[in-house]
Design an enzyme around this catalytic site. Structure first.
Site, mmCIF file in Angstrom:
data_model
loop_
_atom_site.group_PDB
_atom_site.id
_atom_site.type_symbol
_atom_site.label_atom_id
_atom_site.label_comp_id
_atom_site.label_asym_id
_atom_site.label_seq_id
_atom_site.Cartn_x
_atom_site.Cartn_y
_atom_site.Cartn_z
ATOM 1 N N GLN A 138 28.199 -1.560 -56.132
ATOM 2 C CA GLN A 138 29.146 -1.527 -57.158
ATOM 3 C C GLN A 138 28.803 -0.782 -58.400
ATOM 4 O O GLN A 138 27.469 -0.645 -58.551
ATOM 5 C CB GLN A 138 29.837 -2.991 -57.834
ATOM 6 C CG GLN A 138 30.942 -3.099 -58.538
ATOM 7 C CD GLN A 138 31.195 -4.245 -59.221
ATOM 8 O OE1 GLN A 138 30.041 -4.914 -59.633
ATOM 9 N NE2 GLN A 138 32.346 -4.431 -59.394
ATOM 10 N N PRO A 273 19.762 -5.514 -61.237
ATOM 11 C CA PRO A 273 20.300 -5.109 -62.602
ATOM 12 C C PRO A 273 21.338 -5.870 -63.158
ATOM 13 O O PRO A 273 21.735 -5.689 -64.363
ATOM 14 C CB PRO A 273 20.963 -3.835 -62.191
ATOM 15 C CG PRO A 273 21.105 -3.638 -60.846
ATOM 16 C CD PRO A 273 20.221 -4.552 -60.217
ATOM 17 N N TYR A 274 21.995 -6.707 -62.373
ATOM 18 C CA TYR A 274 22.959 -7.610 -63.083
ATOM 19 C C TYR A 274 22.619 -9.129 -63.031
ATOM 20 O O TYR A 274 21.848 -9.618 -62.352
ATOM 21 C CB TYR A 274 24.321 -7.446 -62.192
ATOM 22 C CG TYR A 274 24.713 -5.988 -62.280
ATOM 23 C CD1 TYR A 274 25.450 -5.471 -63.218
ATOM 24 C CD2 TYR A 274 24.640 -5.263 -60.966
ATOM 25 C CE1 TYR A 274 25.811 -4.013 -63.214
ATOM 26 C CE2 TYR A 274 25.026 -3.805 -60.977
ATOM 27 C CZ TYR A 274 25.609 -3.226 -62.181
ATOM 28 O OH TYR A 274 25.843 -2.100 -62.190
ATOM 29 N N GLY A 275 23.449 -9.984 -63.751
ATOM 30 C CA GLY A 275 23.312 -11.364 -63.573
ATOM 31 C C GLY A 275 23.830 -11.953 -62.232
ATOM 32 O O GLY A 275 22.825 -12.732 -61.773
ATOM 33 N N GLU A 278 28.768 -10.715 -56.818
ATOM 34 C CA GLU A 278 30.030 -11.489 -56.052
ATOM 35 C C GLU A 278 29.789 -10.963 -54.531
ATOM 36 O O GLU A 278 31.106 -10.981 -53.952
ATOM 37 C CB GLU A 278 31.331 -11.660 -56.686
ATOM 38 C CG GLU A 278 31.955 -10.097 -56.589
ATOM 39 C CD GLU A 278 31.645 -9.362 -57.891
ATOM 40 O OE1 GLU A 278 32.549 -8.534 -58.364
ATOM 41 O OE2 GLU A 278 30.501 -9.455 -58.657
ATOM 42 N N HIS A 302 30.617 -18.069 -62.516
ATOM 43 C CA HIS A 302 31.556 -16.647 -62.625
ATOM 44 C C HIS A 302 31.230 -15.979 -61.224
ATOM 45 O O HIS A 302 32.609 -15.738 -60.808
ATOM 46 C CB HIS A 302 30.547 -15.733 -63.499
ATOM 47 C CG HIS A 302 31.282 -14.687 -63.872
ATOM 48 N ND1 HIS A 302 32.028 -14.385 -64.966
ATOM 49 C CD2 HIS A 302 30.866 -13.332 -63.455
ATOM 50 C CE1 HIS A 302 32.412 -12.990 -64.795
ATOM 51 N NE2 HIS A 302 31.861 -12.281 -63.795
ATOM 52 N N GLU A 303 30.189 -15.967 -60.661
ATOM 53 C CA GLU A 303 30.301 -15.476 -59.307
ATOM 54 C C GLU A 303 31.268 -16.134 -58.317
ATOM 55 O O GLU A 303 31.866 -15.597 -57.402
ATOM 56 C CB GLU A 303 28.962 -15.161 -58.592
ATOM 57 C CG GLU A 303 27.805 -14.347 -59.724
ATOM 58 C CD GLU A 303 28.411 -12.945 -60.175
ATOM 59 O OE1 GLU A 303 29.168 -12.506 -59.440
ATOM 60 O OE2 GLU A 303 28.060 -12.675 -61.311
ATOM 61 N N GLU A 325 37.201 -8.676 -63.682
ATOM 62 C CA GLU A 325 36.353 -9.297 -64.622
ATOM 63 C C GLU A 325 36.917 -10.460 -65.524
ATOM 64 O O GLU A 325 36.369 -11.426 -65.772
ATOM 65 C CB GLU A 325 35.209 -8.401 -65.195
ATOM 66 C CG GLU A 325 34.492 -7.767 -64.223
ATOM 67 C CD GLU A 325 33.623 -8.478 -63.579
ATOM 68 O OE1 GLU A 325 33.406 -9.756 -63.799
ATOM 69 O OE2 GLU A 325 32.955 -7.887 -62.481
ATOM 70 N N TYR A 390 35.525 -7.738 -69.326
ATOM 71 C CA TYR A 390 34.934 -9.102 -69.069
ATOM 72 C C TYR A 390 35.847 -9.923 -70.100
ATOM 73 O O TYR A 390 36.505 -10.979 -70.026
ATOM 74 C CB TYR A 390 33.615 -9.516 -69.272
ATOM 75 C CG TYR A 390 32.936 -8.950 -68.107
ATOM 76 C CD1 TYR A 390 32.215 -10.049 -67.084
ATOM 77 C CD2 TYR A 390 32.389 -7.636 -67.817
ATOM 78 C CE1 TYR A 390 31.679 -9.513 -66.057
ATOM 79 C CE2 TYR A 390 31.737 -7.366 -66.919
ATOM 80 C CZ TYR A 390 31.114 -8.194 -66.105
ATOM 81 O OH TYR A 390 30.521 -7.627 -65.099
#
Length: 623
Positions: A138, A273-275, A278, A302-303, A325, A390
């Site tokens: 992504q 790089p992301y939390g 998904e 969230h995911e 988001e 988001y």
């Protein structure tokens, strides 16, 4: 000639003429050469009767041969068009009749310029024994792994066959590991071919692969966690028993039931790089959620929510990213409401509002990227990445909950996901669906007819701020007020900070307190920053959400004792949520240290993160 109008400006493919129905990836993972090499087969359906060229997205790929229906085909790779890569044009022997399919096989290898893959030396992993690789496609980086229609407006089913000397995960259901091949040279390891099937059609950016020294453990009836062997027990303890309640909570709100069979979590190395990402079947998650206190696992809620919003129903282009988001943030908070009560849902929204403020202030309140629906023609979707889709997206949906009433709105939610499952949509599809659903409800229909849709979609800056339940934030703000009075009226304040001030808090209350403190942090002396960190244990916490905010307050106050700990944190976490703001603050406090820290750690960061921080620190001068 009939064509579909392409909705995605960030692809070079002619997906309005041909559309991918199935993607088969057969790659060898070559750790030594840091590349994937093999073949890709695309089964494509013609949407017209006249088009003889198939144009695919590609970026920094080595394409050596192409076959169309098993016959060699002519192809050409066009000039690179930043930031979208190079169009790969394939000549078909003849136009394919509308509705008929053609099979295109491409022999391909990734190159060192691939922007989707991160290759890690053994020294960069926790046990320092084996190399590791993972992908992050992504927004539009799948095109640097294989030629494809790299647009979220196209979905295909996937088959994976991935040969590696180490265990492999991919975004499908595992179907086995077989066809062992002995090592090709002394000292190397033999390889297995790992296979996966994804029967639900997915977008190209959800194609994912990871390979390394991985072990797994059960964390629920439908779920396993994967990580390095040394971290496995810690990860299992953090997540065990947590996933299924999330799944039950969301399945009580949306329809259809979970479509992906398994929900597994891969805890990645710290440079991710992301939390979370998904990826279907395997959510990729940052190790920063493993804090030992189960306080940061909302990332998983969230995911998991993305299994419906984003993966099942997908935004057709990054201009409508809020549909992914915003819905996901809304559903994540609904899960919190079911499990912990409405005050927790509102508390999360209050934290989100602060993130929204930071993003809008950074861009400027009239910037195009602060709109809900943005214009990305000629732009890089990664440059528009922020908390705005988001949080402004959440507020768009929460606005409808308040406008229509929660009971009525809750009837619409499952209808929306049932209507658009397996499809890609834009904001106008959402609008039409909502209006149509309430067409026979006179009261709701009137409210939606009077609603200012243009303002919702196109107005920059802040959405309307609702009245949140303040129950959980009152004590945070009250303590922050005491500190503010102490800072400005030191001699007359009778406030004596003590650890008991925060003893009963959940960690997110410390987050809210510290974010409030940041609003006047530049007034702190270095001694007062030390007092804050030492008294409440913020300077020693393992919780990165808390530590990063404490250190950020210290950087704002220009407190030298926080400079080196900030640099050290930047050397052990690659999550952009923490890395980018901290570099900006460290640069203001000590530019020399900020640049030195980046130069020291740039090979540790994922290419996406490295590129973003370079822009933050140096503008475009490094290009």
């Amino acid at each position: 000639m009939e064509t579909r109008t392409p909705r995605d400006p960030n692809t070079l493919s002619n997906y309005h003429n041909y559309v991918t129905r199935h993607t088969s990836l057969d790659f060898e993972i070559e750790f030594e050469r840091k590349r994937l090499v093999g073949s890709v087969v695309l089964r494509m359906e013609s949407l017209t009767d006249a088009e003889v060229d198939v144009v695919l997205d590609s970026s920094f790929l080595d394409v050596s041969a192409i076959k169309v229906d098993r016959q060699s085909a002519e192809f050409s790779i066009g000039e690179r068009i930043e930031p979208y890569g190079s169009p790969l044009t394939i000549k078909l022997p003849a136009a394919v009749p509308k509705g008929k399919t053609v099979e295109i096989e491409l022999t391909v290898a990734t190159t060192e310029k691939c922007t989707a893959l991160q290759w890690m030396e053994p020294a960069q992993t926790s046990n320092k024994k084996h190399p590791y690789m993972f992908s992050q496609c992504q927004a539009n980086h799948a095109r640097s792994v294989f030629p494809c229609q790299d647009t979220p407006d196209v979905k295909s089913t996937f088959s994976f066959a991935l040969r590696s000397p180490l265990p492999v995960l991919a975004s499908g259901l595992p179907t086995g590991a077989s066809k062992y091949q002995p090592a090709k040279k002394d000292g190397a390891s033999g390889t297995l071919k790992y296979t996966f099937e994804q029967p639900v059609a997915i977008t190209s950016y959800l194609m994912a692969v990871a390979s390394g020294d991985l072990a797994c453990a059960s964390i629920g009836p439908r779920s396993t966690v994967w990580s390095g062997p040394e971290e496995l027990l810690e990860c299992q303890q953090e997540l065990e028993g947590e996933i299924e309640p999330f799944m039950k909570a969301i399945e009580s709100i949306v329809k259809p039931t979970y479509q992906w069979t398994q929900y597994n979590v891969l805890i990645l190395p710290p440079s991710f790089p992301y939390g979370g990402m998904e990826n279907p079947v395997w959510t990729y998650a940052t190790p920063s959620i493993i804090s030992g206190d189960k306080q940061n696992i909302d990332v998983i809620a969230h995911e998991l929510s993305h299994s419906w919003s984003g993966n099942l129903v997908s935004a057709a282009s990054w201009e409508h990213f809020w549909l992914n988001e915003g819905w996901t943030t809304y559903l994540e908070r609904r899960i919190q409401g079911v499990l912990h009560g409405e005050s927790h849902r509102h508390f999360s929204a209050i934290i989100g509002w602060k993130a929204l403020e930071e993003s809008i202030e950074r861009y400027g309140a009239d910037h195009d990227f602060t709109k809900l629906v943005i214009d990305l023609k000629g732009k890089d979707p990664d440059d528009a990445f922020s908390s705005i889709p988001y949080e402004k997206g959440f507020h768009a949906l929460y606005q409808f909950e308040l406008l229509l009433g929660k009971d009525k709105w809750d009837n619409f939610i499952p209808h929306y996901f049932e209507t658009f499952k397996f499809k890609s949509i834009d904001s106008y599809d959402f609008k039409a669906c909502l209006i149509d659903f309430f067409a026979k409800d006179t009261e709701a229909n009137k409210k939606l007819a009077e609603f200012d849709w243009d303002k919702l979609f196109y107005a920059p800056g802040y959405p309307p701020k609702p009245d949140f339940d303040q129950t959980m934030v009152k004590s945070c703000y009250k303590l922050a007020d005491k500190w503010q009075y102490l800072i400005t009226n030191n001699s007359s304040s009778d406030f004596k900070p003590h650890h008991s001030d925060v003893a009963d808090w959940v960690s997110n209350q410390s987050v809210v307190f510290l974010e409030k403190v940041q609003s006047f942090a530049e007034k702190f002396s270095a001694e007062q920053i030390h007092l804050l960190g030492h008294t409440y244990g913020y300077d020693k916490t393992q919780n990165i959400e808390v530590l990063s905010r404490y250190l950020s307050a210290g950087l704002m106050a220009k407190a030298p004792e926080t400079y080196q700990p900030s640099a050290e944190l930047l050397g052990r976490i690659g999550r952009m949520k923490f890395v980018r703001p901290m570099y900006r603050l460290l640069e203001k406090a000590d530019r020399k240290l900020a640049v030195e820290t980046f130069e020291k750690n740039k090979d540790f960061y994922h290419p996406i993160c490295r590129s973003m921080v370079e822009k933050d620190l140096f503008g475009d001068e490094k290009k």
